[in-house]
Design an enzyme around this catalytic site. Structure first.
Site, mmCIF file in Angstrom:
data_model
loop_
_atom_site.group_PDB
_atom_site.id
_atom_site.type_symbol
_atom_site.label_atom_id
_atom_site.label_comp_id
_atom_site.label_asym_id
_atom_site.label_seq_id
_atom_site.Cartn_x
_atom_site.Cartn_y
_atom_site.Cartn_z
ATOM 1 N N HIS A 267 -66.256 36.500 102.048
ATOM 2 C CA HIS A 267 -66.746 36.821 103.389
ATOM 3 C C HIS A 267 -66.002 35.991 104.451
ATOM 4 C CE1 HIS A 267 -69.963 37.919 106.330
ATOM 5 N NE2 HIS A 267 -69.637 36.743 106.853
ATOM 6 N N GLU A 268 -65.980 34.699 104.254
ATOM 7 C CA GLU A 268 -65.328 33.834 105.249
ATOM 8 C C GLU A 268 -63.821 34.075 105.270
ATOM 9 O OE1 GLU A 268 -67.171 32.570 107.388
ATOM 10 O OE2 GLU A 268 -69.077 32.693 106.325
ATOM 11 N N HIS A 271 -63.192 36.757 107.761
ATOM 12 C CA HIS A 271 -63.157 36.245 109.139
ATOM 13 C C HIS A 271 -61.812 35.551 109.421
ATOM 14 C CE1 HIS A 271 -67.207 37.068 110.505
ATOM 15 N NE2 HIS A 271 -67.769 36.425 109.497
ATOM 16 N N GLU A 297 -67.418 40.606 112.247
ATOM 17 C CA GLU A 297 -68.258 40.781 111.063
ATOM 18 C C GLU A 297 -67.813 41.989 110.251
ATOM 19 O OE1 GLU A 297 -70.205 38.420 110.335
ATOM 20 O OE2 GLU A 297 -71.446 39.227 108.723
#
Lengths: 503, 503
Positions: A267-268, A271, A297
């Site tokens: 997830h990170e 980003h 997101e």
């Protein structure tokens, strides 16, 4: 400095850009101070750090609202600008107008209060005692209401705050999407819970945290994270921060949940990959800045859910995991895939939620923070309301506030109105993924071959490289060829969970 | 905010202090960015970091030189102030007057150039190729000359630059002290080299770096370092940075030199302990800031040399070292003490030097940087001149520039005039140590009992707590009861090395 600047570029534009660059750099310095505070700083450093961050916030605010900025913007009102220059001016104007309405003292006070709130939240969570956090939370709510009142006294405060995180999709859109998600997901969740299918969960036992850290590096390597321009650390609440030259990832580990840590890391990565895909030559101006949180997101969710929680990802990555954890020798990719997607009946934690119940967590937080900001709920009643809503929407009730209303860091940052963008982004991820697939062909095939660059490069070309050139709806249109909508997401989860749970 | 502020405190004073607090916070943010760059930042982050640091430097400069600062200072010229307030105004006035003469653009350019210089220096050192560093060094020298010219066109540039690091002991004092050291130390070094005594060196073999890291924590614990307000990391060039709430230490390890790493750690502890001893309630104004580099270095040298290189320290600490490195089982404290003080004939590296030859390293750098700034030496000729001087003063000639003129980071920071303060500080350390002992009694006895707090508390009371309340000569007088002088240092090293080498 914009690459578009030509001989005919108005002086006011050049001056505005130079000035904005300085503001960007002050803000970037503030981000480093924040990262340091959450990842590196010894606890005792807080009093000085609060003042430092507050000084930078108010300086940034003062610079942005200098009279000459307004004058330059006025001059540029009917200047002959390129499309890119128009976009730059649009973004700066928007920031200027919002900032100009808020007194510098209030900005400093909010910044200082959030710095004090962080350790209070940590302490409250560690000691499972909401009353430790409540006073500073109440203080923050009052300050943010005051802030919203300055920006637009005619609009509901929550709507004004929401626009700080997602300026171009309005709160009505957010509400509509959340409503749609509730309509579609509640029956789907019910079906899942009624299903006889039991998904595999082969990740039992303890998984050494240091080894998990190595595995997090493995997965970042596999996905193509550029360690020359980033780093990975642990933080109690994972986040990513930085700029196109230095975009950092944080993650966290727990001994009994190696899959959760992997998903959080991916997830990170999403980003950070967005940030690293911003055009380097535009560092310091809006063309080199990311679009707001919905788009951000969408990038993290695309990597986490559409890549990381896919069957083929586990075919590809499970061997690396087995190398680190030999006890997983007999686990099949299908079992790992199931474990990564199981809908737990008793999960209370948003960041550990599956792709269905996740949005129920968001809806709870959205409703509660809106009530708080609109004055319909007292801070002291938050735990009770929180637990009641969990019971209503998810059929479970937290035993502790640590697992309940204290689980997330955001309120301690003074971030109210942020949460809906998590759902908006997940929805956008599905839409972008379908556009990606329509363009490059079978994405599963790329993942199976470890060809993650195809995905990253496509996203860079169609999303990242544009910076804040387009508004959110324009960017969505540009990248996917259609208006922002929730259909792709609904189709995606319906198909995925129907298959998984044999519905 | 000064605790001295009373009802009668002039408004201009309050306003000045508020404003200065903001400047302090911007500078503190700049220090965090610098720490991060040297310790945490991925290499690729440099272009953005350079701009960020430059933006903060020029903002800080702009804030300091705002017209109203001059006006407040004028108003305070004959205001009725307490002694402490007078001191605050003296310090701010000095900073203001220097800054006011330097154009903001030049400040930004220097900052940006030093950011570029850091990776160039690293690369040049790693590849042992001075020509990689030379162009940016030349650029920095020109910029710093220009800077000095703005501050005082009537003084030699080097003298002006020196005052940035030590404003209250003039360059004449520095020269006189260095001259005295040369006179006293050269014959002492000759005697040592002529001595038949061979000191023990029981630290042979390889010492695992991770275990050394644990040992560094042990020694910091032993000395009483407060990890709630600090942390320790590795950096290619160890340093300490921070404020009274968060003072960090860096150190470095090499497999074959555990004693060197320990001494370096203790040295940085001395700096950090000074910073942590500054009054917390004065954070953000000169009363909460350290006196300049001579005094700072006196604190690091006192801990490193007078404590860390003492016999009793090794009696006390060797057991902890043996626990980490069982191969040292048979080493005696006396042997360890000898190893920590051996005068190596072939040591080329300043930070690894003993307490005698150390000052020869300083004298070489002092003479060369002075020639560079005064235009008497071309950058391209630095390696040659460096090597010649080492041959002349130390009887050894570096084989590589990495071990020669590239060994130290300071020039890449644009720090010219910094080096003499290392010797000035060592000299002051001896003077302060004697005053400490005159006051608390046998210091060896305290060390033997692990009672390091007596030392730290005394230093806090007599040095740290004063912040920048006194000028350097005043502070020396206040703490030691006599004027700054080199007698204590000369006596100390003479006695120590006469004993060690049986002279």
């Amino acid at each position: 400095m914009s690459s578009q600047a030509t001989e005919e570029t108005p002086d006011a534009y050049e001056a505005l850009l130079d000035h904005y660059e300085q503001i960007s750099n002050v803000n970037a310095a503030g981000s480093i101070l924040q990262w340091d505070q959450e990842v590196m700083m010894p606890e005792g450093g807080t009093p000085a750090r609060s003042q430092q961050k507050s000084a930078l916030s108010s300086l940034s605010h003062d610079l942005l609202t200098e009279e000459k900025v307004g004058e330059w913007l006025d001059e540029l009102d009917d200047a002959d600008l390129t499309d890119e220059q128009e976009a730059v001016v649009r973004e700066i104007r928007r920031e200027y107008e919002r900032a100009d309405r808020v007194p510098s003292d209030l900005v400093a006070e909010i910044s200082e209060t959030t710095s004090e709130a962080l350790p209070k939240w940590k302490e409250a969570k560690a000691e499972d005692d909401f009353s430790i956090f409540a006073p500073v939370l109440e203080n923050l709510i009052e300050l943010k209401k005051e802030y919203a009142e300055h920006i637009d006294p005619d609009k509901p405060a929550y709507e004004v705050l929401f626009a700080d995180y997602e300026p171009y999709l309005d709160l009505d859109t957010a509400e509509r999407v959340l409503e749609r998600l509730r309509e579609e997901l509640v029956p789907l969740i019910e079906d899942v819970r009624a299903s006889d299918v039991e998904l595999a969960d082969p990740f039992e036992g303890d998984f050494d945290v240091d080894t998990q850290e190595d595995l997090a590096r493995d997965v970042l390597d596999t996905l193509g994270y550029d360690f020359e321009h980033g780093r990975v650390d642990t933080a109690p609440h994972p986040f990513s921060t930085g700029n196109q030259f230095d975009a950092r990832v944080t993650t966290r580990f727990s001994e009994d949940d190696p899959v959760g840590a992997l998903m959080s890391t991916i997830h990170e990565f999403g980003h950070a990959r967005y940030t690293l895909g911003l055009p380097r030559e535009q560092y310091g101006n809006p063309l080199g800045e990311s679009r707001d949180l919905t788009v951000h997101e969408s990038q993290s969710r695309l990597w986490e859910n559409h890549v990381g929680r896919s069957r083929v990802f586990w075919e590809k990555f499970l061997p690396a995991m087995k190398e680190r954890f030999p006890q997983l020798e007999d686990v099949t990719p299908e079992e790992a895939y199931e474990a990564a997607n199981e809908v737990y009946e008793d999960n209370l934690i948003r960041v550990e939620a599956d792709e269905l119940t996740y949005h129920m967590h968001i809806i709870v937080r959205f409703e509660i923070e809106r009530e708080l900001i609109e004055g319909d709920l007292d801070v002291e009643d938050v735990p009770q309301r929180w637990n009641d809503k969990y019971e209503e929407y998810l059929g479970i009730r937290p035993d502790t506030d640590a697992e309940g209303c204290l689980q997330d860091i955001h309120w301690s940052h003074g971030s109210f109105g942020y949460f809906p963008t998590y759902s908006l982004g997940s929805v956008l991820a599905a839409q972008i993924y379908d556009a990606l697939e329509a363009d490059v062909g079978d994405v599963d095939e790329k993942v199976r071959n470890g060809n993650f660059d195809v995905i990253a490069d496509w996203l860079e070309e169609h999303v990242h490289q544009h910076g804040a050139r387009y508004t959110t709806p324009e960017l969505v249109e540009e990248a996917t060829g259609e208006a922002y909508n929730a259909d792709h997401f609904v189709d995606y989860v319906t198909e995925k969970y129907t298959d998984l749970y044999d519905l």
